[in-house]
Scaffold this active site. Structure first.
Site, PDB file in Angstrom:
ATOM      1  N   HIS A  66       0.867  -1.181   0.000  1.00 45.00           N
ATOM      2  CA  HIS A  66       0.000   0.000   0.000  1.00 45.00           C
ATOM      3  C   HIS A  66       0.905   1.232   0.000  1.00 45.00           C
ATOM      4  CE1 HIS A  66      -2.765   2.988   1.759  1.00 45.00           C
ATOM      5  NE2 HIS A  66      -3.760   2.185   1.441  1.00 45.00           N
TER       6      HIS A  66
ATOM      7  N   ASP B 266       2.979  -4.074   8.437  1.00 42.08           N
ATOM      8  CA  ASP B 266       1.759  -3.308   8.209  1.00 42.08           C
ATOM      9  C   ASP B 266       0.592  -4.269   8.424  1.00 42.08           C
ATOM     10  OD1 ASP B 266      -0.470  -2.056   7.276  1.00 42.08           O
ATOM     11  OD2 ASP B 266       0.373  -1.477   5.340  1.00 42.08           O
TER      12      ASP B 266
ATOM     13  N   GLN C 248      -4.540  -4.801   7.384  1.00 41.71           N
ATOM     14  CA  GLN C 248      -5.541  -5.720   6.825  1.00 41.71           C
ATOM     15  C   GLN C 248      -5.538  -7.090   7.492  1.00 41.71           C
ATOM     16  OE1 GLN C 248      -7.855  -4.717   4.940  1.00 41.71           O
ATOM     17  NE2 GLN C 248      -7.063  -2.918   3.882  1.00 41.71           N
TER      18      GLN C 248
ATOM     19  N   LYS D 250     -10.468   0.172  10.475  1.00 45.51           N
ATOM     20  CA  LYS D 250     -10.636  -1.013   9.642  1.00 45.51           C
ATOM     21  C   LYS D 250     -11.026  -2.224  10.490  1.00 45.51           C
ATOM     22  CE  LYS D 250      -7.143   0.465   6.299  1.00 45.51           C
ATOM     23  NZ  LYS D 250      -7.884   0.859   5.094  1.00 45.51           N
TER      24      LYS D 250
ATOM     25  N   CYS E 232      -4.609   2.353  -3.914  1.00 46.75           N
ATOM     26  CA  CYS E 232      -3.373   2.856  -3.288  1.00 46.75           C
ATOM     27  C   CYS E 232      -2.223   1.880  -3.464  1.00 46.75           C
ATOM     28  CB  CYS E 232      -3.570   3.145  -1.802  1.00 46.75           C
ATOM     29  SG  CYS E 232      -4.798   4.385  -1.481  1.00 46.75           S
TER      30      CYS E 232
END
Ligand code: PLP
Ligand code: ZN
Lengths: 143, 411
Positions: free
Chosen positions: B121, B199, B202, B225, B366
């Site tokens: 991303h 990261d 997600q 999220k 993105c």
């Protein structure tokens, strides 16, 4: 319904049509346009003689709205003078900004009037205006 | 046993009609919706406790401090961290930027490299470009296998070498939905003495994540999220690293003592939290953690896996759809699938599906370098949350063929 107005027959026909989507043999000016929000890309080609656009075409990839708008625009500007093309540009951008246009001005936009509904869809305004902004730049290149 | 069928009833926003149709929300990877439980806890904080944490010596201020620090402890436990390793930020992007400013720019030099997968991303990519430009270090990419969309072991071995100081990667790709091999990447990074940045934006919403067990040095994710509010995110950092790093922003609450010409800074995590924080957001994030825990990971995972299989099988049956990444319905996928409809730009697909009440994401997600690498201009993305049902999946599958028809194609 709004969606059927946005994707009306005339718009989807133009968006799928390959008629104006080609290279010109000897373009006087070639101008690139890019709409980063959709990734719409367009290369507008104009052939000019004595201040008149004798032929116009485009190549590119993008959403149906940008492709239809480009196809309609090339139809409209063929045979117009630079000044007339500039006036059409202003009329189209005014229409998309939601300004009231008189009937004669609307008529001058021919098929492109079908894109009027885009004025109510902020996310798609750039798609419809990309070919016209590109034309504006091309007209500057000609003068 | 939680009844997963009626979960959508917990989310008031889902009850509305969109363009005259039942609302089908399939964009949770962009932001998930919030249950009443989370909204009520935020509301209760502002109605009963919202003085400035850490500042006042009266009842309400103490309550606010306790709420904020309890939220930190709850979040830390949830992701396998200690409370003083959890820093509240605005979002995952700010967390990654903090690592860039306070760690990368001070520890990189010419001749060093930062290694990331091509699939990142922009939030876990552009900060490394900036750090590389500022320090003269090299930004190096691990290219994924175009068929399987995983990182080949050989790429990991070859790209992460003695020059590597930072290896940053998503746990789950926001475009492909696939899970990256954290254990292998951490092992390789350790062998060459590089720090790892995970990261987790997600992954945290879809399965249990334990930063200590994974052995990463830094990690980032966003509350919005994972059924929490917008405007609050988390940076996890290993204590020794956080202690050595300089502060990020300067101001109130991050200091011990200020003299005319210099100041002593607080210890982590407060060293990185200048000014009045989004305490209501932190309370909302902790509530989201409790909400997820009340559903239970087993229930969430089995439900999302079943829905994803149904969606993938349905997409495989559609003649005019191509999946970005592995089209195999049995492939491991976490809540995300991207696809294209033949002859249709994703923005038109999203506009038309919206007219049927369905929200999906369209565009480049993105991740421009990934799409360029895969030779795809853009795509549609459907992503899942705990509130989605078979009915939502079937509705999407039934409306996809209508997209081409609206655009004037015969089939
Ligand atoms: C994998 C990944 N990383 C980082 C981010 C950035 O999150 P935020 O916008 O909350 O900072 C996102 C959000 O789309 C994401 O999907
Ligand atoms: Zn467009």
């Amino acid at each position: 319904m709004e969606i059927d107005a946005l994707y009306s027959g005339i718009i989807t026909e133009h968006s799928r049509s390959e008629r104006n989507k080609r290279h010109l043999a000897n373009p006087t000016v070639v101008r690139q346009g890019l709409n980063p929000s959709c990734g719409d890309e367009l290369s507008l080609e104009l052939r000019c003689e004595d201040g008149v656009i004798t032929d116009a075409s485009f190549v590119g990839v993008g959403c149906a709205i940008s492709q239809a708008s480009a196809s309609m625009m090339t139809d409209i500007i063929r045979g117009k003078s630079r000044e007339e093309a500039g006036a059409l540009c202003r009329a189209f951008l005014d229409m998309i900004r939601g300004r009231e246009l008189d009937d004669a001005t609307l008529d001058s936009l021919e098929d492109a009037v079908a894109l009027q509904g885009v004025s109510k869809m902020p996310a798609r305004v750039k798609c419809a205006t990309l070919p016209w902004h590109t034309l504006n730049g091309a007209i500057d290149d000609l003068t | 046993m939680v009844n997963m069928k009626n979960i959508a009833d917990d989310f008031p926003i889902l009850a509305q009609k969109i363009n005259g149709h039942r609302f089908v929300y399939l964009d949770s990877a962009a932001t998930s919706m919030r249950p009443n439980y989370v909204l009520d806890r935020i509301d209760a904080f502002y109605k009963s406790s919202a003085a400035n944490p850490h500042r006042g010596l009266y009842a309400l201020a103490e309550r606010a401090t306790a709420a904020y620090e309890d939220a930190r402890a709850t979040v830390a436990r949830f992701v396998g961290a200690d409370a003083d390793e959890v820093i509240f930020t605005r979002n995952a992007s700010e967390s990654l930027n903090l690592i860039m400013y306070c760690y990368a720019r001070r520890n990189l030099a010419r001749g060093d490299s930062v290694v990331i997968p091509i699939s990142e991303h922009h939030s876990n990519l552009v900060p490394w470009q900036v750090a590389a430009l500022a320090t003269g270090a090299e930004l190096r990419y691990m290219y994924i296998d175009k068929e399987t969309c995983s990182i080949p072991d050989s790429e990991i071995e070859r790209k992460i070498d003695k020059t590597t100081k930072i290896v940053a990667f998503a746990h789950v790709s926001n475009v492909l939905g696939s899970r990256f091999p954290v254990e292998k990447l951490v092992a390789r990074a350790r062998r060459v003495g590089a720090v790892t940045v995970l990261d987790a934006a997600q992954s945290v919403p879809h399965f249990h994540v334990d930063f200590h067990a994974l052995g990463v040095d830094f990690a980032a994710f966003s509350a919005h999220k994972m059924y929490g509010p917008m405007g609050v995110g988390v940076l996890y950092g290993r204590r020794e690293l956080l202690e050595k790093m300089p502060p990020f922003l300067f101001g109130g609450d991050m200091i011990e003592y200020v003299r005319e010409q210099d100041a002593d800074f607080a210890a982590p995590p407060h060293k990185f939290e200048a000014g009045t924080q989004n305490a209501g957001g932190a309370v909302g994030l902790a509530a989201a953690v409790k909400y997820i825990e009340s559903l239970g990971w087993d229930n969430i995972e089995s439900r999302e896996t079943a829905l994803m299989r149904r969606l993938m099988s349905g997409l495989a049956e559609q003649k005019r759809v191509s999946v970005i990444g592995s089209p195999d319905p049995a492939a491991e996928r976490y809540g995300v699938v991207s696809f294209n409809i033949d002859g249709v730009h994703s923005h038109d697909a999203a506009t038309i599906l919206d007219s049927f009440g369905i929200a999906i994401r369209a565009g480049a997600h993105c991740a421009h370098p990934l799409l360029d690498y895969l030779g795809v201009k853009n795509g549609c993305r459907a992503s899942l949350g705990v509130y989605n049902t078979e009915r939502d999946i079937d509705r999407l599958l039934e409306c996809i063929p209508l997209v081409r028809r609206k655009l004037g194609y015969g089939d």
